[in-house]
Design a protein around this motif. Structure first.
Motif, mmCIF file in Angstrom:
data_model
loop_
_atom_site.group_PDB
_atom_site.id
_atom_site.type_symbol
_atom_site.label_atom_id
_atom_site.label_comp_id
_atom_site.label_asym_id
_atom_site.label_seq_id
_atom_site.Cartn_x
_atom_site.Cartn_y
_atom_site.Cartn_z
ATOM 1 N N ALA A 6 -6.986 -11.891 -3.181
ATOM 2 C CA ALA A 6 -7.780 -11.487 -2.024
ATOM 3 C C ALA A 6 -7.600 -12.481 -0.884
ATOM 4 N N GLY A 7 -7.603 -13.767 -1.232
ATOM 5 C CA GLY A 7 -7.408 -14.793 -0.216
ATOM 6 C C GLY A 7 -6.020 -14.766 0.371
ATOM 7 N N SER A 8 -5.019 -14.553 -0.468
ATOM 8 C CA SER A 8 -3.631 -14.526 -0.005
ATOM 9 C C SER A 8 -3.390 -13.391 0.974
ATOM 10 N N VAL A 9 -3.894 -12.203 0.634
ATOM 11 C CA VAL A 9 -3.718 -11.045 1.510
ATOM 12 C C VAL A 9 -4.447 -11.260 2.835
ATOM 13 N N THR A 10 -5.671 -11.800 2.757
ATOM 14 C CA THR A 10 -6.485 -11.990 3.952
ATOM 15 C C THR A 10 -5.885 -13.011 4.908
ATOM 16 N N THR A 11 -5.331 -14.084 4.354
ATOM 17 C CA THR A 11 -4.901 -15.192 5.206
ATOM 18 C C THR A 11 -3.395 -15.298 5.420
ATOM 19 N N GLN A 12 -2.582 -14.694 4.538
ATOM 20 C CA GLN A 12 -1.139 -14.871 4.614
ATOM 21 C C GLN A 12 -0.371 -13.642 5.076
ATOM 22 N N ALA A 13 -0.914 -12.464 4.805
ATOM 23 C CA ALA A 13 -0.197 -11.239 5.182
ATOM 24 C C ALA A 13 -0.262 -11.016 6.687
ATOM 25 N N GLN A 14 0.846 -10.586 7.269
ATOM 26 C CA GLN A 14 0.869 -10.313 8.703
ATOM 27 C C GLN A 14 -0.092 -9.187 9.043
ATOM 28 N N ASN A 15 -0.169 -8.196 8.146
ATOM 29 C CA ASN A 15 -1.120 -7.094 8.305
ATOM 30 C C ASN A 15 -1.744 -6.814 6.946
ATOM 31 N N PRO A 16 -2.930 -7.341 6.664
ATOM 32 C CA PRO A 16 -3.551 -7.183 5.351
ATOM 33 C C PRO A 16 -3.676 -5.738 4.893
ATOM 34 N N ALA A 17 -3.798 -4.801 5.834
ATOM 35 C CA ALA A 17 -3.956 -3.388 5.473
ATOM 36 C C ALA A 17 -2.704 -2.826 4.800
ATOM 37 N N ASP A 18 -1.592 -3.533 4.897
ATOM 38 C CA ASP A 18 -0.350 -3.070 4.288
ATOM 39 C C ASP A 18 -0.302 -3.317 2.787
ATOM 40 N N TYR A 19 -1.326 -3.987 2.232
ATOM 41 C CA TYR A 19 -1.301 -4.376 0.826
ATOM 42 C C TYR A 19 -2.565 -3.918 0.097
ATOM 43 N N THR A 20 -2.387 -3.653 -1.193
ATOM 44 C CA THR A 20 -3.491 -3.194 -2.034
ATOM 45 C C THR A 20 -3.559 -4.045 -3.300
ATOM 46 N N VAL A 21 -4.731 -4.569 -3.583
ATOM 47 C CA VAL A 21 -4.955 -5.265 -4.848
ATOM 48 C C VAL A 21 -5.352 -4.207 -5.874
ATOM 49 N N LEU A 22 -4.560 -4.073 -6.937
ATOM 50 C CA LEU A 22 -4.844 -3.054 -7.952
ATOM 51 C C LEU A 22 -6.184 -3.343 -8.634
ATOM 52 N N PRO A 23 -6.889 -2.296 -9.068
ATOM 53 C CA PRO A 23 -8.238 -2.488 -9.628
ATOM 54 C C PRO A 23 -8.266 -3.137 -11.003
ATOM 55 N N GLN A 24 -7.139 -3.118 -11.743
ATOM 56 C CA GLN A 24 -7.142 -3.660 -13.097
ATOM 57 C C GLN A 24 -6.910 -5.163 -13.117
ATOM 58 N N THR A 25 -7.561 -5.837 -14.060
ATOM 59 C CA THR A 25 -7.239 -7.233 -14.380
ATOM 60 C C THR A 25 -6.814 -7.266 -15.843
ATOM 61 N N ILE A 26 -5.971 -8.243 -16.192
ATOM 62 C CA ILE A 26 -5.393 -8.250 -17.542
ATOM 63 C C ILE A 26 -5.801 -9.482 -18.358
ATOM 64 N N SER A 27 -6.778 -10.235 -17.861
ATOM 65 C CA SER A 27 -7.158 -11.437 -18.593
ATOM 66 C C SER A 27 -8.541 -11.906 -18.187
ATOM 67 N N LYS A 28 -9.044 -12.847 -18.965
ATOM 68 C CA LYS A 28 -10.219 -13.625 -18.572
ATOM 69 C C LYS A 28 -9.694 -14.933 -18.002
ATOM 70 N N GLU A 29 -10.173 -15.316 -16.840
ATOM 71 C CA GLU A 29 -9.753 -16.568 -16.205
ATOM 72 C C GLU A 29 -10.998 -17.371 -15.848
ATOM 73 N N PRO A 30 -11.567 -18.086 -16.824
ATOM 74 C CA PRO A 30 -12.728 -18.934 -16.534
ATOM 75 C C PRO A 30 -12.277 -20.227 -15.871
ATOM 76 N N LEU A 31 -12.603 -20.408 -14.604
ATOM 77 C CA LEU A 31 -12.146 -21.568 -13.849
ATOM 78 C C LEU A 31 -13.226 -22.653 -13.834
ATOM 79 N N GLY A 32 -12.791 -23.897 -13.922
ATOM 80 C CA GLY A 32 -13.764 -24.978 -13.909
ATOM 81 C C GLY A 32 -13.097 -26.333 -13.834
ATOM 82 N N PRO A 33 -13.901 -27.395 -13.735
ATOM 83 C CA PRO A 33 -13.372 -28.752 -13.586
ATOM 84 C C PRO A 33 -12.873 -29.346 -14.897
ATOM 85 N N ALA A 50 0.821 -1.212 0.000
ATOM 86 C CA ALA A 50 0.000 0.000 0.000
ATOM 87 C C ALA A 50 0.857 1.264 0.000
ATOM 88 N N ASP A 51 2.066 1.182 0.570
ATOM 89 C CA ASP A 51 2.933 2.361 0.640
ATOM 90 C C ASP A 51 3.872 2.480 -0.559
#
Length: 336
Positions: free
Chosen positions: A198-225, A129-130
């Motif tokens: 989002a999951g990584s920051v929430t569960t792995q970061a010592q302080n989630p507030a120290d990180y920012t997920v940028l608003p842009q995405t650069i691909s389509k990622e259709p996930l499935g079985p 974030a800084d």
């Protein structure tokens, strides 16, 4: 003409029997073997007792409930990006639910079948974030942590070349090592599916507030079985499980009310829950297989909210993963 008809019928019967190999194996074994990830928060993560939880895990449980009548009859195999498809091809697992992007090359070169998309995502980036970085242009010259053997690695290079951004990829063969490296400060940014970030920051970061997920995405990622090619019955079961979970949400069928809804006079609900229509037997299953699947963990909306939605630590919006009636892309083929 009669002989030709009989021969054709026998051929069709033999083909159907041959294509049901995975289902037959699972019934004989009494356990579903499900390929999942080892540590994607919200999708598949073992707790301190080794019990897996997440959206992908809930699909495995629903499948076991529908096929075997017991949601607990699942053995989970934790797979990396490098070995997930090989594990399916070799028969080590029955189905791959590890969050995997469906692409042209994966669809036509691996000998596998891609099931319906169960989560629409996009490749994003997280930074400190800084750092002062507000958009992707701010990452020109930056070191970016990325997982090996993923679509993210390819897309990172494609996007950089197309947009004149010269980032320096730092590639990892293990996701846990990549996370440790990024949160340890060695990379300027990390790229994954936006949901995984989002999951990584929430569960792995010592302080989630120290990180920012940028608003842009650069691909389509259709996930499935993914399933093995040539096993049409099993591939159909995987597809109709997903459609059934979406149909249940559309019709208001939940884990809590599913038994009561079997008394409904609405034809669509009767067919979905096996009260009418004799649909399950067409796949070699009990006609109430979807009733059992829904009771195991709820409809798609319930599964989404519990694992990655507002009721979860990730608190993701439904967005594209909402049903078509609410502006999303989730749409069930009719059960009739």
């Amino acid at each position: 003409m009669k002989r030709i008809f009989i021969a054709t019928g026998l051929l069709a019967t033999c083909s159907l029997a041959a294509s049901a190999a995975t289902l037959d194996t699972i019934k004989q074994r009494g356990t579903l073997v499900c390929g999942v990830s080892a540590g994607f928060a919200g999708f598949s993560t073992p707790d301190s007792q080794g019990n897996y939880k997440g959206l992908d895990v809930d699909y495995c449980r629903a499948l076991a409930a529908g096929v075997l009548g017991d949601a607990s009859k699942v053995r989970y195999v934790a797979l990396t990006a490098q070995n997930r498809f090989t594990a399916l091809q070799s028969g080590e697992i029955d189905v791959l639910y590890r969050n995997s992007t469906q692409t042209y090359l994966r669809g036509v070169t691996l000998g596998l079948r891609q099931g319906p998309v169960n989560f629409y995502d996009g490749q994003g980036f997280v930074v400190r974030a800084d750092s002062g970085v507000k958009d992707l242009k701010g990452l020109n010259g930056a070191t970016v942590c990325v997982a090996q053997g993923t679509t993210h690695e390819v897309t990172l290079g494609d996007y950089g070349r197309a947009n004149g951004i010269e980032w320096k990829p730092l590639v990892f063969d293990r996701t846990d090592t990549m996370l440790q490296t990024f949160f340890g400060g060695r990379c300027d940014a990390m790229t994954q599916d936006a949901s995984a970030l989002a999951g990584s920051v929430t569960t792995q970061a010592q302080n989630p507030a120290d990180y920012t997920v940028l608003p842009q995405t650069i691909s389509k990622e259709p996930l499935g079985p993914f399933t093995r090619g040539g096993d049409d019955v099993w591939t159909d079961i995987i597809a109709w499980l997903h459609y059934g979970l979406i149909e249940a949400e559309e019709l208001g069928v939940t884990a809590a009310n599913a038994d009561e809804m079997t008394k409904s006079t609405t034809p669509a609900i009767q067919r979905l829950l096996g009260s009418a229509g004799d649909l399950g037997s067409r796949l070699g299953l009990d006609n109430k297989w979807m009733l059992q699947a829904i009771k195991a963990g709820g409809n798609y909306g319930e599964m989404f909210e519990r694992n990655v939605g507002k009721a979860s630590p990730l608190k993701l919006e439904r967005g594209l993963n909402a049903t078509w009636t609410k502006g999303g892309l989730m749409y069930a083929l009719p059960f009739k």
